[in-house]
Design a protein around this motif. Structure first.
Motif, PDB file in Angstrom:
ATOM      1  N   THR A   1      11.344  -0.946  -3.630  1.00 31.06           N
ATOM      2  CA  THR A   1      11.256  -0.269  -2.341  1.00 31.06           C
ATOM      3  C   THR A   1      12.420   0.708  -2.216  1.00 31.06           C
ATOM      4  OG1 THR A   1      10.248  -2.234  -1.366  1.00 31.06           O
ATOM      5  CG2 THR A   1      11.111  -0.582   0.160  1.00 31.06           C
ATOM      6  N   LEU A   2      12.083   1.964  -1.909  1.00 30.60           N
ATOM      7  CA  LEU A   2      13.075   3.045  -1.901  1.00 30.60           C
ATOM      8  C   LEU A   2      12.995   3.841  -0.599  1.00 30.60           C
ATOM      9  CD1 LEU A   2      12.235   4.387  -5.473  1.00 30.60           C
ATOM     10  CD2 LEU A   2      14.257   3.042  -4.884  1.00 30.60           C
ATOM     11  N   PRO A   3      14.082   4.514  -0.204  1.00 31.86           N
ATOM     12  CA  PRO A   3      14.008   5.361   0.993  1.00 31.86           C
ATOM     13  C   PRO A   3      13.055   6.535   0.804  1.00 31.86           C
ATOM     14  CG  PRO A   3      16.128   5.610  -0.129  1.00 31.86           C
ATOM     15  CD  PRO A   3      15.450   4.443  -0.754  1.00 31.86           C
ATOM     16  N   HIS A   4      12.950   7.035  -0.429  1.00 32.48           N
ATOM     17  CA  HIS A   4      11.982   8.069  -0.773  1.00 32.48           C
ATOM     18  C   HIS A   4      11.746   8.005  -2.275  1.00 32.48           C
ATOM     19  CE1 HIS A   4      15.951  10.092  -1.185  1.00 32.48           C
ATOM     20  NE2 HIS A   4      15.408  10.567  -2.289  1.00 32.48           N
ATOM     21  N   LEU A   5      10.663   8.601  -2.737  1.00 30.58           N
ATOM     22  CA  LEU A   5      10.389   8.607  -4.162  1.00 30.58           C
ATOM     23  C   LEU A   5      11.382   9.509  -4.875  1.00 30.58           C
ATOM     24  CD1 LEU A   5       6.488   8.774  -4.161  1.00 30.58           C
ATOM     25  CD2 LEU A   5       7.968   6.760  -4.273  1.00 30.58           C
ATOM     26  N   PRO A   6      11.907   9.105  -6.030  1.00 30.37           N
ATOM     27  CA  PRO A   6      12.967   9.878  -6.681  1.00 30.37           C
ATOM     28  C   PRO A   6      12.486  11.240  -7.177  1.00 30.37           C
ATOM     29  CG  PRO A   6      12.252   8.061  -8.080  1.00 30.37           C
ATOM     30  CD  PRO A   6      11.589   7.864  -6.767  1.00 30.37           C
ATOM     31  N   ALA A   7      13.345  12.237  -6.997  1.00 26.94           N
ATOM     32  CA  ALA A   7      13.101  13.573  -7.542  1.00 26.94           C
ATOM     33  C   ALA A   7      13.577  13.601  -8.989  1.00 26.94           C
ATOM     34  CB  ALA A   7      13.848  14.617  -6.710  1.00 26.94           C
ATOM     35  N   PRO A   8      13.154  14.600  -9.773  1.00 28.42           N
ATOM     36  CA  PRO A   8      13.636  14.694 -11.162  1.00 28.42           C
ATOM     37  C   PRO A   8      15.155  14.690 -11.235  1.00 28.42           C
ATOM     38  CG  PRO A   8      11.834  16.225 -10.805  1.00 28.42           C
ATOM     39  CD  PRO A   8      12.175  15.651  -9.450  1.00 28.42           C
ATOM     40  N   GLY A   9      15.702  13.820 -12.067  1.00 26.60           N
ATOM     41  CA  GLY A   9      17.144  13.726 -12.239  1.00 26.60           C
ATOM     42  C   GLY A   9      17.868  12.912 -11.187  1.00 26.60           C
ATOM     43  N   GLU A  10      17.147  12.420 -10.182  1.00 25.10           N
ATOM     44  CA  GLU A  10      17.791  11.685  -9.085  1.00 25.10           C
ATOM     45  C   GLU A  10      17.829  10.189  -9.384  1.00 25.10           C
ATOM     46  OE1 GLU A  10      17.419  11.184  -4.218  1.00 25.10           O
ATOM     47  OE2 GLU A  10      15.707  11.920  -5.379  1.00 25.10           O
ATOM     48  N   THR A  11      18.962   9.549  -9.061  1.00 22.86           N
ATOM     49  CA  THR A  11      19.103   8.104  -9.161  1.00 22.86           C
ATOM     50  C   THR A  11      19.181   7.530  -7.763  1.00 22.86           C
ATOM     51  OG1 THR A  11      20.287   8.270 -11.269  1.00 22.86           O
ATOM     52  CG2 THR A  11      20.530   6.216 -10.023  1.00 22.86           C
ATOM     53  N   LEU A  12      18.342   6.531  -7.487  1.00 24.00           N
ATOM     54  CA  LEU A  12      18.302   5.923  -6.161  1.00 24.00           C
ATOM     55  C   LEU A  12      18.558   4.425  -6.249  1.00 24.00           C
ATOM     56  CD1 LEU A  12      15.113   7.497  -4.507  1.00 24.00           C
ATOM     57  CD2 LEU A  12      17.494   7.911  -3.867  1.00 24.00           C
ATOM     58  N   GLY A  13      19.161   3.881  -5.225  1.00 31.92           N
ATOM     59  CA  GLY A  13      19.304   2.441  -5.116  1.00 31.92           C
ATOM     60  C   GLY A  13      18.115   1.863  -4.375  1.00 31.92           C
ATOM     61  N   ALA A  14      17.484   0.834  -4.939  1.00 32.27           N
ATOM     62  CA  ALA A  14      16.348   0.186  -4.278  1.00 32.27           C
ATOM     63  C   ALA A  14      16.830  -0.720  -3.164  1.00 32.27           C
ATOM     64  CB  ALA A  14      15.553  -0.620  -5.293  1.00 32.27           C
ATOM     65  N   THR A  15      16.072  -0.754  -2.085  1.00 31.73           N
ATOM     66  CA  THR A  15      16.400  -1.674  -0.998  1.00 31.73           C
ATOM     67  C   THR A  15      15.840  -3.067  -1.256  1.00 31.73           C
ATOM     68  OG1 THR A  15      14.440  -0.938   0.227  1.00 31.73           O
ATOM     69  CG2 THR A  15      16.527   0.185   0.689  1.00 31.73           C
ATOM     70  N   SER A  16      14.856  -3.169  -2.173  1.00 31.53           N
ATOM     71  CA  SER A  16      14.338  -4.481  -2.591  1.00 31.53           C
ATOM     72  C   SER A  16      13.637  -4.345  -3.924  1.00 31.53           C
ATOM     73  CB  SER A  16      13.369  -5.054  -1.547  1.00 31.53           C
ATOM     74  OG  SER A  16      12.173  -4.309  -1.515  1.00 31.53           O
ATOM     75  N   HIS A  17      13.512  -5.465  -4.623  1.00 29.21           N
ATOM     76  CA  HIS A  17      12.813  -5.517  -5.915  1.00 29.21           C
ATOM     77  C   HIS A  17      12.064  -6.828  -5.997  1.00 29.21           C
ATOM     78  CE1 HIS A  17      12.931  -6.832 -10.317  1.00 29.21           C
ATOM     79  NE2 HIS A  17      12.003  -5.908 -10.252  1.00 29.21           N
ATOM     80  N   THR A  18      10.775  -6.760  -6.309  1.00 31.98           N
ATOM     81  CA  THR A  18       9.982  -7.969  -6.478  1.00 31.98           C
ATOM     82  C   THR A  18       9.194  -7.881  -7.782  1.00 31.98           C
ATOM     83  OG1 THR A  18       8.107  -7.040  -5.241  1.00 31.98           O
ATOM     84  CG2 THR A  18       9.712  -8.346  -4.002  1.00 31.98           C
ATOM     85  N   VAL A  19       8.844  -9.028  -8.328  1.00 28.71           N
ATOM     86  CA  VAL A  19       8.012  -9.115  -9.523  1.00 28.71           C
ATOM     87  C   VAL A  19       6.751  -9.870  -9.150  1.00 28.71           C
ATOM     88  CG1 VAL A  19       7.829  -9.960 -11.884  1.00 28.71           C
ATOM     89  CG2 VAL A  19      10.026  -9.132 -11.026  1.00 28.71           C
ATOM     90  N   GLY A  20       5.602  -9.264  -9.428  1.00 31.21           N
ATOM     91  CA  GLY A  20       4.349  -9.895  -9.039  1.00 31.21           C
ATOM     92  C   GLY A  20       3.221  -9.572  -9.985  1.00 31.21           C
ATOM     93  N   LEU A  21       2.047  -9.976  -9.577  1.00 33.20           N
ATOM     94  CA  LEU A  21       0.833  -9.830 -10.366  1.00 33.20           C
ATOM     95  C   LEU A  21       0.138  -8.530  -9.991  1.00 33.20           C
ATOM     96  CD1 LEU A  21      -0.896 -11.510 -12.354  1.00 33.20           C
ATOM     97  CD2 LEU A  21      -2.044 -12.472 -10.358  1.00 33.20           C
ATOM     98  N   GLY A  22      -0.330  -7.773 -11.001  1.00 34.49           N
ATOM     99  CA  GLY A  22      -1.014  -6.523 -10.703  1.00 34.49           C
ATOM    100  C   GLY A  22      -1.831  -6.013 -11.868  1.00 34.49           C
ATOM    101  N   GLY A  23      -2.038  -4.702 -11.876  1.00 36.56           N
ATOM    102  CA  GLY A  23      -2.978  -4.069 -12.784  1.00 36.56           C
ATOM    103  C   GLY A  23      -4.294  -3.870 -12.053  1.00 36.56           C
ATOM    104  N   LYS A  24      -4.939  -2.732 -12.286  1.00 41.08           N
ATOM    105  CA  LYS A  24      -6.175  -2.453 -11.577  1.00 41.08           C
ATOM    106  C   LYS A  24      -7.207  -3.547 -11.794  1.00 41.08           C
ATOM    107  CE  LYS A  24      -5.783   2.559 -11.247  1.00 41.08           C
ATOM    108  NZ  LYS A  24      -5.762   2.511  -9.768  1.00 41.08           N
TER     109      LYS A  24
END
Length: 293
Positions: free
Chosen positions: A16-39
């Motif tokens: 989870t981020l304040p905005h999607l990163p632009a090219p070359g930008e480094t952002l700190g995530a406000t949260s990180h989770t690991v879960g089940l996915g794939g279409k």
């Protein structure tokens, strides 16, 4: 009746981020989770939570038994989920404050399918059952052809979009599913409008605007509006919609009713963070109170 899904299995890392990163930008995530996915998994879980009997056909890495256990916990039969050497597919999902996402996928075991195993799994199905497919595995044309020969309904999600993949599988598909961008890409690449695409049915998801279904046999068109909600995470909304449509048809609903039911499920999903783990149950959808847009 039953739903068979020859589909991808991913382990999702969601940031989870304040905005999607632009090219070359480094952002700190406000949260990180690991879960089940794939279409594939998302659609299987959605169809199972909607109330269909669901068999998932696919592959995972031998070290990720928890993936099988979690899928089975949601009601998905994993008898036909093969374990292979190497890694389970995985995805890095960035979600911004408005709920929009950016996704990077590593295919892993999803493109290490075994043709004989897949065809044997589809051999369990009967005429009138449903096969779901997406563009995150190999062997899609083989699976679709085998299913169509058995008299199954074959629902194919053209995502991630590839015109070559669509052309290869389309002769064996009964319903082609795309979002609006994918539909435009296909029409541009083929030089054909949707009503000329050689497939019996076309379903186009339109995000917050709802969805449109067309029979290319009769010319009938149906449009359904999407419920109005405030999204927090749009990831897996389309997969939720498709899984619920497949389940609705499998359970005997007419297409309009299945689409309206699926629209409510997708709307509820986008109010929750996560992918497969956040897909609502039929009871959740029944109790969800929203105003139509």
């Amino acid at each position: 009746m039953a739903v068979y899904n020859f589909g991808s299995v991913n382990i999702d890392h969601v940031y989870t981020l304040p905005h999607l990163p632009a090219p070359g930008e480094t952002l700190g995530a406000t949260s990180h989770t690991v879960g089940l996915g794939g279409k594939g998994v998302n659609q299987s879980v959605a169809a199972a939570k909607a109330g269909s009997q669901v068999w998932h056909i696919g592959a995972i890495g031998v070290r990720d038994g928890w993936v099988r256990e979690r899928m089975e916990g949601y009601g998905v039969d994993c008898t036909c989920l093969r374990e292979v050497a190497g890694d389970t597919g995985h995805a890095m999902i960035c979600v911004d404050a408005a709920g929009e996402n950016s996704i990077v996928i590593a295919a892993g075991a999803n493109v290490n399918q075994d043709r004989d195993f897949v065809l044997s799994a589809i051999g369990r199905a009967g005429a009138g059952d449903t096969l779901l497919l997406q563009n995150e595995t190999d062997l899609q044309p083989d699976a679709a052809a085998a299913a169509l020969a058995k008299g199954m309904r074959v629902i194919y999600s053209a995502a991630p979009f590839s015109v070559g993949a669509v052309r290869a599988v389309l002769p064996h598909v009964t319903m082609l599913v795309m979002n609006a961008v994918e539909a435009e890409q296909l029409c541009t690449a083929t030089g054909m409008d949707l009503d000329r695409i050689p497939v019996p049915e076309v379903l186009v998801t339109l995000g917050a605007k709802g969805a449109m279904w067309r029979s290319n046999r009769t010319g009938e068109e149906i449009e359904v509006a999407a419920p109005r909600v405030t999204p927090v995470d749009t990831t897996a909304a389309g997969d939720t919609f498709i899984g619920y449509v497949a389940a609705g048809l499998d359970l005997g609903m007419p297409i309009r009713a299945a689409m309206e039911w699926a629209g409510r499920a997708a709307a509820l999903k986008v109010t929750r963070h996560g992918t497969a783990d956040a897909i609502p149950s039929a009871a959740d959808v029944r109790d969800f109170r929203v105003s139509p847009s």
